[in-house]
Design an enzyme around this catalytic site. Structure first.
Site, short mmCIF file in Angstrom:
data_model
loop_
_atom_site.label_atom_id
_atom_site.label_comp_id
_atom_site.label_asym_id
_atom_site.label_seq_id
_atom_site.Cartn_x
_atom_site.Cartn_y
_atom_site.Cartn_z
CB SER A 82 -6.18 23.60 1.72
OG SER A 82 -5.19 24.02 2.67
N PRO A 108 10.18 30.99 -0.75
CG PRO A 108 10.22 29.71 1.19
CD PRO A 108 10.66 31.02 0.63
CG ASP A 110 7.54 36.80 -2.18
OD1 ASP A 110 6.31 36.70 -1.95
OD2 ASP A 110 8.33 37.47 -1.48
CG HIS A 166 -27.77 -20.23 -5.69
ND1 HIS A 166 -28.34 -19.10 -5.14
CD2 HIS A 166 -28.31 -20.36 -6.93
CE1 HIS A 166 -29.20 -18.57 -6.00
NE2 HIS A 166 -29.19 -19.31 -7.11
CB SER A 296 -0.74 -25.46 9.93
OG SER A 296 -1.03 -25.68 11.30
CE LYS A 302 -5.13 -26.51 7.24
NZ LYS A 302 -5.25 -25.36 6.36
CD GLU A 309 -5.73 -17.90 3.10
OE1 GLU A 309 -6.36 -18.93 3.34
OE2 GLU A 309 -4.66 -17.59 3.69
#
Length: 438
Positions: A82, A108, A110, A166, A296, A302, A309
């Site tokens: 809950s 807290p 009441d 495709h 890399s 590279k 990503e």
């Protein structure tokens, strides 16, 4: 915070729930602070709480809402279903702050929790925190990404590329047409979120323990919704059925479903960018994304499409969060859902991931990407599928024959069609003009 603000019930929860090591997200705690502030102001209006106590509670709750006491909320996400421990955490922190500031004894339960139950406060906070994050974080990021794509579409106007179905060569499209599909996905996502907002704005507050509103004023829920509307500038209403609002989390699950759709959209856009950027020599090489870092640790020079990503991974995580929310959403046994903290935490986590993903795609990928129009045009000129434009003149079978020969001989469709048909070069050039095919 120099000393501990929470009290006994929170300490017990810390001891009992050491499962995930993750407290509820700050955005949830801030929304809970706004809910508690609204409840205090309504209890004052109704004459149920004296002015000094109400004002002290309101001030303390507002401090919580403003993020001034985030470290006072250590209770684990994986707690009582809950969310009672998080509600008690808030009640105790606010009571401590209010007592110190006012010199009054403020309890807290009441006083801070007057007219409330964890069973209606936590579902209410799920809706409020999600609405806040949706309006302030997610929708602006979505709109900014859609605007960035629109601007980039104008930069690409007139550039034509090979279409793909495709992952295989198909009829040509404009870069701008392809990108318009991305933008449409985002605009539809905005519409879906806005539609769900109409149900997310309905709050469970006033239902208390089981939906009957026991121990609260009959006007309490509607007044709290109105107070939250004034505080946050977002429109809230009390639910028309507290039993549903406490026992089911269908609206939260609906919103999670919209997040899941957006995650799929972001992943589609990210993967399109990765494919289009592939190469630079042996891939598609249709665009060049900004070089952000070395790609890399072993291959010098590279460079990888790191932003798409990262956003694809974030999207995958959102899909997983949605699955967890789906399981949690059906965990409403009779009068109460018992996976509320998980729902609230996962929604806010997913919103943050997707908002950040949109910002990164806009600012670090799409805004500065370059179109390699010449390379796209060269690839398009060799596309045997262009023969489709001749179907009406030569028929499907003849077209397939020409396409096969063009592919095998690495020649243009126009050259082969000149040999295999009676059409003149001028007729073929007109029929095969990519600008007329898009």
């Amino acid at each position: 915070m120099s000393d501990v603000l929470y009290q006994k019930q929170t300490a017990l929860a810390i001891e009992n729930f050491a499962i995930g090591g993750q407290p509820m997200p700050p955005g949830f705690i801030h929304a809970l602070g706004f809910v508690k502030a609204a409840c205090a102001s309504v209890n004052k209006e109704l004459g149920l709480l004296d002015d000094k106590r109400a004002e002290a509670i309101w001030q303390a709750a507002t401090e919580v809402a403003n993020g001034e006491h985030d470290d006072a909320f250590p209770v684990d996400i994986y707690q009582t279903g809950s969310g009672t421990s998080t509600n008690m955490n808030a009640n105790e922190v606010i009571a401590s702050l209010a007592s110190r500031a006012s010199g009054l004894e403020i309890h807290p339960n009441d006083h801070v929790n007057m007219g409330q139950s964890s069973n209606d406060v936590i579902p209410t906070t799920i809706h409020v925190s999600t609405m806040m994050a949706s309006h302030s974080c997610l929708l602006p990021a979505l709109k900014a990404l859609a605007d960035t794509i629109k601007k980039k579409m104008s930069d690409a106007e007139g550039l034509i590329k090979t279409g793909r179905t495709h992952l295989m060569d198909a009829m040509p499209v404009k870069f701008s047409q392809e990108m318009s599909g991305w933008r449409s996905q985002l605009l539809q996502a905005i519409e879906r979120f806005q539609d769900t907002h109409s149900r997310l704005s309905q709050l469970a507050i006033g239902g208390t323990a089981v939906g009957t509103g026991v121990n609260t004023h009959p006007e309490f829920g509607a007044r709290v919704a109105s107070a939250l509307t004034q505080q946050l500038g977002l429109t809230f209403y009390v639910t028309d059925n507290h039993f549903s609002a406490l026992s089911a989390q269908d609206t939260a699950l609906e919103y999670a479903g919209q997040l899941n759709v957006l995650a799929a959209s972001i992943m589609k856009i990210s993967n399109d960018l990765r494919w289009m950027n592939s190469g630079p020599l042996s891939g598609l090489g249709e665009i060049s994304l900004t070089k952000l870092q070395a790609g890399s640790s072993i291959m010098p020079g590279k460079v990888n499409p790191v932003i798409p990503e990262a956003t694809a991974m974030a999207s995958a995580q959102v899909m997983g969060l949605h699955t967890a929310i789906t399981v949690a959403g059906q965990s409403g046994n009779f009068q109460l859902n018992v996976m509320l903290p998980l729902i609230g935490a996962n929604l806010l986590t997913a919103i943050g991931l997707l908002a950040n993903s949109c910002e990164h795609l806009a600012d670090k990928a799409i805004a500065d990407m370059q179109f390699n129009g010449e390379a796209a045009a060269q690839a398009l000129a060799k596309n045997p599928i262009l023969v489709t434009a001749l179907n009406a003149k030569i028929g499907y079978e003849k077209g397939a024959q020409i396409a096969k020969k063009a592919y095998e001989e690495k020649r243009s469709v126009l050259d082969v069609a000149k040999e295999e048909t009676d059409l003149t070069e001028e007729e073929l050039a007109a029929l095969l003009d990519p600008a007329k095919l898009v």
